[in-house]
Design a protein around this motif. Structure first.
Motif, PDB file in Angstrom:
ATOM      1  N   HIS A 111      38.433 -14.939 -34.689  1.00 14.66           N
ATOM      2  CA  HIS A 111      39.272 -15.893 -33.958  1.00 14.66           C
ATOM      3  C   HIS A 111      40.606 -15.270 -33.606  1.00 14.66           C
ATOM      4  N   GLU A 112      41.011 -15.453 -32.378  1.00 13.58           N
ATOM      5  CA  GLU A 112      42.289 -14.915 -31.922  1.00 13.58           C
ATOM      6  C   GLU A 112      43.095 -16.026 -31.265  1.00 13.58           C
ATOM      7  N   GLU A 113      44.391 -15.955 -31.473  1.00 16.34           N
ATOM      8  CA  GLU A 113      45.287 -16.935 -30.858  1.00 16.34           C
ATOM      9  C   GLU A 113      45.349 -16.711 -29.353  1.00 16.34           C
ATOM     10  N   MET A 114      45.211 -17.775 -28.598  1.00 12.89           N
ATOM     11  CA  MET A 114      45.306 -17.647 -27.145  1.00 12.89           C
ATOM     12  C   MET A 114      46.083 -18.827 -26.573  1.00 12.89           C
ATOM     13  N   HIS A 153      35.809  -8.111 -28.242  1.00 12.16           N
ATOM     14  CA  HIS A 153      36.874  -9.108 -28.091  1.00 12.16           C
ATOM     15  C   HIS A 153      36.743  -9.950 -26.814  1.00 12.16           C
ATOM     16  N   ARG A 185      48.445 -23.622 -27.506  1.00 12.65           N
ATOM     17  CA  ARG A 185      48.102 -22.367 -28.193  1.00 12.65           C
ATOM     18  C   ARG A 185      47.096 -22.695 -29.286  1.00 12.65           C
ATOM     19  N   HIS A 186      45.969 -22.041 -29.228  1.00  6.86           N
ATOM     20  CA  HIS A 186      44.949 -22.313 -30.248  1.00  6.86           C
ATOM     21  C   HIS A 186      44.121 -21.063 -30.479  1.00  6.86           C
ATOM     22  N   SER A 187      43.277 -21.110 -31.526  1.00  7.83           N
ATOM     23  CA  SER A 187      42.485 -19.919 -31.808  1.00  7.83           C
ATOM     24  C   SER A 187      41.125 -20.047 -31.142  1.00  7.83           C
ATOM     25  N   VAL A 188      40.714 -18.966 -30.548  1.00  5.43           N
ATOM     26  CA  VAL A 188      39.497 -18.926 -29.749  1.00  5.43           C
ATOM     27  C   VAL A 188      38.580 -17.865 -30.320  1.00  5.43           C
ATOM     28  N   ARG A 246      35.729 -13.299 -24.927  1.00  8.36           N
ATOM     29  CA  ARG A 246      35.740 -14.693 -25.351  1.00  8.36           C
ATOM     30  C   ARG A 246      34.294 -15.160 -25.525  1.00  8.36           C
ATOM     31  N   THR A 291      36.182 -14.818 -30.500  1.00  8.26           N
ATOM     32  CA  THR A 291      35.918 -13.649 -29.670  1.00  8.26           C
ATOM     33  C   THR A 291      34.932 -12.744 -30.400  1.00  8.26           C
TER      34      THR A 291
END
Length: 808
Positions: A190-193, A349, A339-342, A351, A344
Motif C-alpha cells: 500500500h502506498e499513499e496517493m 508498483h 490522500r489515502h493508501s492505494v 496501481r 500497488t
RNA sequence: GGGCGGUUAGCUCAGUUGGGAGAGCACCAGCUCGACAAGCUGGGGGUCACUGGUUCGAGCCCAGUACCGCCCACCA
C-alpha cells in the motif's frame, strides 16, 4: 605470524579450504547420532545479498557451527527460489530493451531465455554467503525449478486436489495491469496517493431528479459497473431509501438501494456504490445480495466492451467523461482532495486493479487446523514470543489462497482440459480425459504462485515425494530463521504443508530476526537510497567483523545499522590475533598442556568456562547480541588485560608449564569464538603446535568442574589493584601468588598515582552508609530474598575492608 | 484502522525472577614497559520520555499520555 592481521586474504583462503575439505558438508565431524538441520530461506535466484540476508546468514551460521562443534550431524541446506513474477519481470525488461515483449517470442522461447539468463547472470547470493563465511552445504544447492523439485510441487498439488481443497472460481483478485496476472494480497503493497474524493448524487428512479442518495468515490470510471447502492441498516438517514431504486449516472441504469452491515456510516455520505466486479468489499456485498458482477475494466486496465461507448478509454478518460456527464446534470455535489493508501504491485508498483476473474484457489480452513494446533501446543515455537501469537492469529484468519498466476515462468498447473471442459489432474501428462476419455487434451496455461513451491522447501530439498535416506534422516529439522514480513507467506505455509505431507512439523523453532534499518532509522530501500550493500563492510573490515557487528545489534525488533558495531568486531579480531602472537612467539617447541597450577591459570580457565555457559545459554535462547558482549569482555578484560599480563614474565622466561597452559587456554578461547568469528580463529588455530585438525570441526568444550570454584580466585588482587590505582595505597596481600600477579599486572613501580586518597575514602564512606542503612531497615531484611541480603552484607564487608586499607 | 516494538551517557545500544545505573565509540588526564596502524589505567558525563499506581524498594510490574519506527489492513 604476520604482525598485522589482514582479513581479506585469510578469510577467502579458509572459505575455500573448508569447502574443499568437506567441512561444510552434511555430517562433517559428526560424533553423535543427533541431527541438526536448518534450511536457508531460498533467496530469489535473480537477487543480491542485502543486509537482512547478511544478518540472517550470520546468526544461522553461529547455530550451525556451534552444533557442528558439538558433534551433531549438521545440515544447512542452501538453494534458490525461482521467484516467478520477479524473475519474469527481469526478463521482460531485458526483452523490452530489444523492443520485444514476451508475446513476440512466445512461451517456450521465453522460458528458454529465462534459463539462459539465469545461467549467465543469476545465482549470485550463494557466492556472497560464502564470502560471509556461511557454512552451508553448497554441494547440495537446490532450485525450486529443478526437475525433481518440480515433480514434488506437482505431486503436492495433486494431493491437495485429491483432498478436495483445490477449486476454480470467479472471484475478485488483485490484478496487476503491468504484469497481466493476479497476485495475492500479500504481494500488494500500500502506498499513499493523492486522489479526489467525489460526492455524486444518484437520483431516485421514481423522483423528480432532485432527491436521491449521494455516494462518495475516488474511481468514477467504476460507476459503469455499479449494480446497487448500499447503506448501513441502522442508518436513519437512509431508512426510507432502502428498497427504492436509484439511477446510476451515465449508464442511467436503475439499481436498488440495499442495506448491508459492512457499510461504515461515518465514511463519506454513509452510502456506498456497489461495484462487485471491481472492489473487494463490493464483491462480498454483491455475492451475498446475489447481484450481477459486471466487469467494465479489462485485463489491460482500460475500459472494455461492457463500458459501451467508453470502450478502449483509459480509466482516467472514462472517469472524466462520467464526471462531466454528471456535472452537466448537477449531480456532482463535492470535490475534495483526498490522500489515502492505494494497493500497488510490490514488483512494479502499478496501481492494483481489483477485478473478478477465473482463478484456482486452495481452501484454507481445513489445512490450517493442524498447524494452529501445532502452534498452540508449541510443537513449533516462534521467537520472540510476540511473533508466536501473531503467527497463530494469522493462521486463524487465513482466507482461501489464490494459487494461480497468469505468468510463464513457474510451475505450470498439472491440469489438462478436454474440449468438454473436464479437468484431469495428474503429475505426469495424461493421454486421455479421466471423465470422457477424450484424447484432445490441453494443459492449463497458468502457473502456480511462487510461494506454493517454497512451502515445500524443508522436505522437497530432501527428495520428497521419494522416501529417501536424507528425508528419513534430516526431516523434521530444527530451526528456521526469517524476516517478520514473511511469516504468513512462508513460515506458516511450511508448517501446514509439512503436517499435511509428512505428519510432522518441519522444525521446532522459528527465529524472526531483527529488521536492519538504515543508520537514520528509516527502512533500507533502494528507492529511498538508504540501502547499504553488506559486501561493503565485508571488504572493508572483514567478514568476521561484519558478522560480529550484525549480531551485536540484533537485539530488538528493529535495529539501526551501525558501523561502530562492526569496527568493534574488527578490534576484537585484531586483539585476538595479537594476544595469540604474544603467546606463540614464546612457545617454540612447547605443546599445549592443560595443567593449571597457579591462581591466574585456574582463574582464566574458570572465566572461560563461565563464558562457555553464558554462550550456551544465550544461543539456546537465540540471543545473539548478548553473546557478542560475553566474547568481547572475555577476550579484552579477562584474557588480555589480566591473564596475559599476569603470565607475561613467565612467557619471557620460557616457562614450559606456563606456556603450555597458555596454549591450552588459547585453544579454548578460540573454540568459543569460532561460531561468531570463524576465520581469524581458524587462522590462529592453524599456527598452534601439533594442530592437524581444523577448528571448524574441533569439539566444543565440555563443562569443566575442576575450575568451577575458582572464579573468585583473583578477586583480592583485582580489588587491591583498583584501590592502588585510585588512591595510591598499596593493600597488603595474603600470598606469594597474589603479590606476584599484582607486581606483574599493576607494576606499581611504573604507576605514578595522582589519585585522591581523601576522595576515595569519602566515596567508600558513602557506600558503607548506604549499605548499613539498607541492612538496618527491618522491612528490607524481612522482605528481600536471602541472597540479596547476603550480597548486601558482603558488599558492606568489602567496603569496610577497603576503607580500613586506606586508613579511613 | 489493527498488531508489535522502541524512548537509558554527546552517539549507538545493553540491562534475564524488582534490591549498588552499564558497555563500545567520542571526550579529558596519566602511563607507554619485549603482543596491539595502537594498547593500558583512571576520569568527567544520565530526573532511565512523561503522569499516576503497586511495593520496604521500580529502568524493570500495572494503568494512562506523548513522540518515533516496523509490520499488517478492502474504509468507498
Amino acid at each position: 605470524m604476520d604482525p598485522l592481521y589482514k582479513p581479506e586474504g585469510v578469510e577467502a583462503r579458509w572459505q575455500e579450504t573448508w569447502e574443499a575439505e568437506g567441512s561444510y558438508a552434511a555430517g562433517a565431524g559428526a560424533r553423535r547420532d543427533e541431527t541438526y538441520v536448518i534450511c536457508v530461506p531460498p533467496p530469489n535466484v535473480t537477487g543480491e545479498l542485502h543486509m537482512g540476508h547478511a544478518l540472517n546468514g550470520s546468526l544461522q551460521d553461529v547455530l550451525v557451527r556451534w552444533h557442528r562443534m558439538q558433534g551433531h550431524d549438521t545440515l544447512w541446506q542452501p538453494g534458490y527460489d525461482h521467484a516467478g513474477i520477479s524473475t519474469q519481470n527481469v526478463i521482460e525488461k531485458e526483452l523490452a530493451k530489444e523492443g520485444l515483449s514476451r508475446h513476440d517470442i512466445g512461451r517456450e522461447a521465453f522460458v528458454e531465455r529465462t534459463w539462459d539468463w539465469l545461467e549467465k547472470t543469476g545465482r549470485t547470493i550463494m557466492g556472497q554467503f560464502r564470502r560471509l563465511g556461511c557454512s552451508l552445504d553448497y554441494s547440495r544447492e537446490r532450485f525450486t525449478m529443478d526437475d525433481d523439485y518440480v515433480r514434488a510441487v506437482l505431486t503436492f498439488f495433486v494431493r491437495l486436489w485429491d483432498r478436495g481443497w483445490i477449486y476454480r472460481d470467479n472471484r475478485i483478485v488483485n490484478w496487476c495491469p503491468f504484469h497481466q496476472t493476479a497476485i495475492s494480497d500479500l504481494e500488494v503493497v500500500h502506498e499513499e496517493m493523492d486522489d479526489t474524493l467525489l460526492t455524486i448524487r444518484y437520483p431516485f428512479a421514481d423522483g423528480d431528479g432532485r432527491e436521491g442518495v449521494s455516494i462518495a468515490t475516488v474511481r468514477p470510471a467504476t460507476i459503469l459497473g455499479d449494480v446497487a447502492v448500499a447503506v448501513h441498516p441502522g442508518d436513519d438517514r437512509y431508512a426510507s431509501a432502502v428498497g427504492r431504486e436509484v439511477v446510476v449516472p451515465y449508464t442511467e441504469r436503475r439499481v436498488p438501494v440495499i442495506a448491508d452491515a459492512r457499510i461504515d456510516p461515518e465514511f463519506g455520505t454513509g452510502a456506498l456504490k456497489v461495484t462487485p466486479g471491481h472492489d473487494p468489499l463490493d464483491f462480498d456485498i454483491g455475492r451475498d445480495a446475489r447481484l450481477p458482477e459486471p466487469i467494465v475494466i479489462g485485463l489491460d486496465g482500460r475500459m472494455n466492451e461492457a463500458a459501451g461507448d467508453l470502450d478502449g478509454l483509459t480509466q482516467e478518460e472514462a472517469g472524466a467523461r462520467v464526471v462531466s456527464w454528471a456535472d452537466e446534470r448537477g449531480l456532482v455535489e463535492k470535490r475534495e482532495p483526498y490522500r489515502h493508501s492505494v494497493g500497488t504491485c510490490e514488483r512494479c508498483h502499478s496501481r492494483i486493479e481489483p477485478l473478478v476473474s477465473l482463478q484456482w484457489w486452495c481452501a484454507m480452513e481445513e489445512p490450517a487446523k493442524p498447524a494452529i494446533a501445532a502452534l498452540r501446543e508449541r510443537r513449533v515455537r516462534y521467537h520472540p514470543e510476540s511473533q508466536h501469537r501473531f503467527a497463530i492469529a494469522s493462521l486463524e484468519e487465513t482466507p482461501d489462497w489464490c494459487i494461480s498466476r497468469q505468468l510463464w515462468w513457474g510451475h505450470q498447473l498439472p491440469i489438462w482440459y478436454c474440449p468438454d471442459g473436464h479437468a484431469t489432474v495428474r503429475v505426469d501428462p495424461p493421454t486421455v480425459c479421466a471423465e470422457c476419455g477424450s484424447t484432445e487434451l490441453e494443459r492449463e496455461s497458468d502457473v502456480l504462485d511462487t510461494w506454493f513451491s517454497s512451502a515445500l522447501w524443508p522436505y522437497a530439498t530432501l527428495g520428497w515425494p521419494d522416501e529417501t535416506e536424507e528425508l528419513a534422516r534430516y526431516y523434521p529439522g530444527n530451526v528456521n530463521s526469517t524476516a517478520r514480513e514473511i511469516i504468513r507467506l512462508w513460515e506458516n505455509r511450511m508448517i501446514w504443508t509439512g503436517l499435511e505431507t509428512l505428519g510432522e512439523v518441519p522444525f521446532t523453532d522459528v527465529i524472526i530476526h531483527s529488521t536492519v534499518l538504515a543508520v537514520d532509522g528509516r527502512r533500507m530501500s533502494k528507492s529511498l537510497g538508504t540501502g547499504i550493500d553488506p559486501m561493503q563492510p565485508i571488504e572493508e573490515h572483514g567478514a568476521d567483523a561484519t558478522r560480529y557487528g550484525l549480531l551485536k545489534i540484533s537485539s530488538t525488533q528493529d535495529v539501526r545499522f551501525s558501523y561502530g558495531a562492526i569496527e568493534e568486531g574488527r578490534k576484537l579480531a585484531i586483539k585476538l590475533w595479537n594476544v595469540a602472537r604474544l603467546i606463540l612467539q614464546n612457545a617454540e617447541g612447547v605443546t599445549p598442556a592443560l595443567v593449571p597450577r597457579d591462581v591466574e591459570e585456574r582463574w582464566i580457565l574458570a572465566r572461560i568456562d563461565a563464558a562457555r555457559a553464558e554462550l550456551e545459554d544465550a544461543w539456546s535462547r537465540f540471543d545473539f547480541a548478548g553473546s557478542t558482549d560475553t566474547l568481547y569482555h572475555l577476550v579484552f578484560d579477562d584474557f588480555c588485560d589480566w591473564y596475559a599480563e599476569a603470565i607475561k614474565p613467565r612467557l619471557y622466561e620460557r616457562s614450559v608449564e606456563a606456556t603450555g597452559t597458555a596454549l591450552a587456554a588459547l585453544e579454548r578461547l578460540l573454540t568459543l569464538l569460532h561460531p561468531v568469528m570463524p576465520h581469524v580463529t581458524e587462522e590462529i588455530w592453524s599456527e598452534l603446535p601439533r594442530r592437524e585438525s581444523r577448528l571448524i570441526l574441533a569439539p566444543w568444550p565440555e563443562p569443566d568442574a575442576r575450575f568451577a570454584d575458582d572464579v573468585g580466585a583473583l578477586d583480592r588482587v583485582q580489588e587491591a589493584a583498583h584501590i592502588f590505582r585510585r588512591s595510591g595505597v598499596q593493600v597488603e596481600l595474603g600470598s606469594d601468588d597474589e603479590r606476584r600477579i599484582f607486581a606483574a599486572v599493576v607494576r606499581p613501580e611504573r604507576v605514578r598515582v595522582d589519585g585522591n586518597r581523601d576522595a576515595e575514602i569519602e566515596r567508600l564512606r558513602k557506600e558503607v552508609a548506604r549499605a548499613e542503612g539498607m541492612l538496618t531497615n527491618e522491612r528490607f531484611v524481612a522482605n528481600a530474598p536471602a541472597n540479596v541480603v547476603a550480597a548486601e552484607r558482603e558488599k558492606l564487608e568489602r567496603y569496610r575492608r577497603e576503607l580500613a586499607a586506606l586508613g579511613g
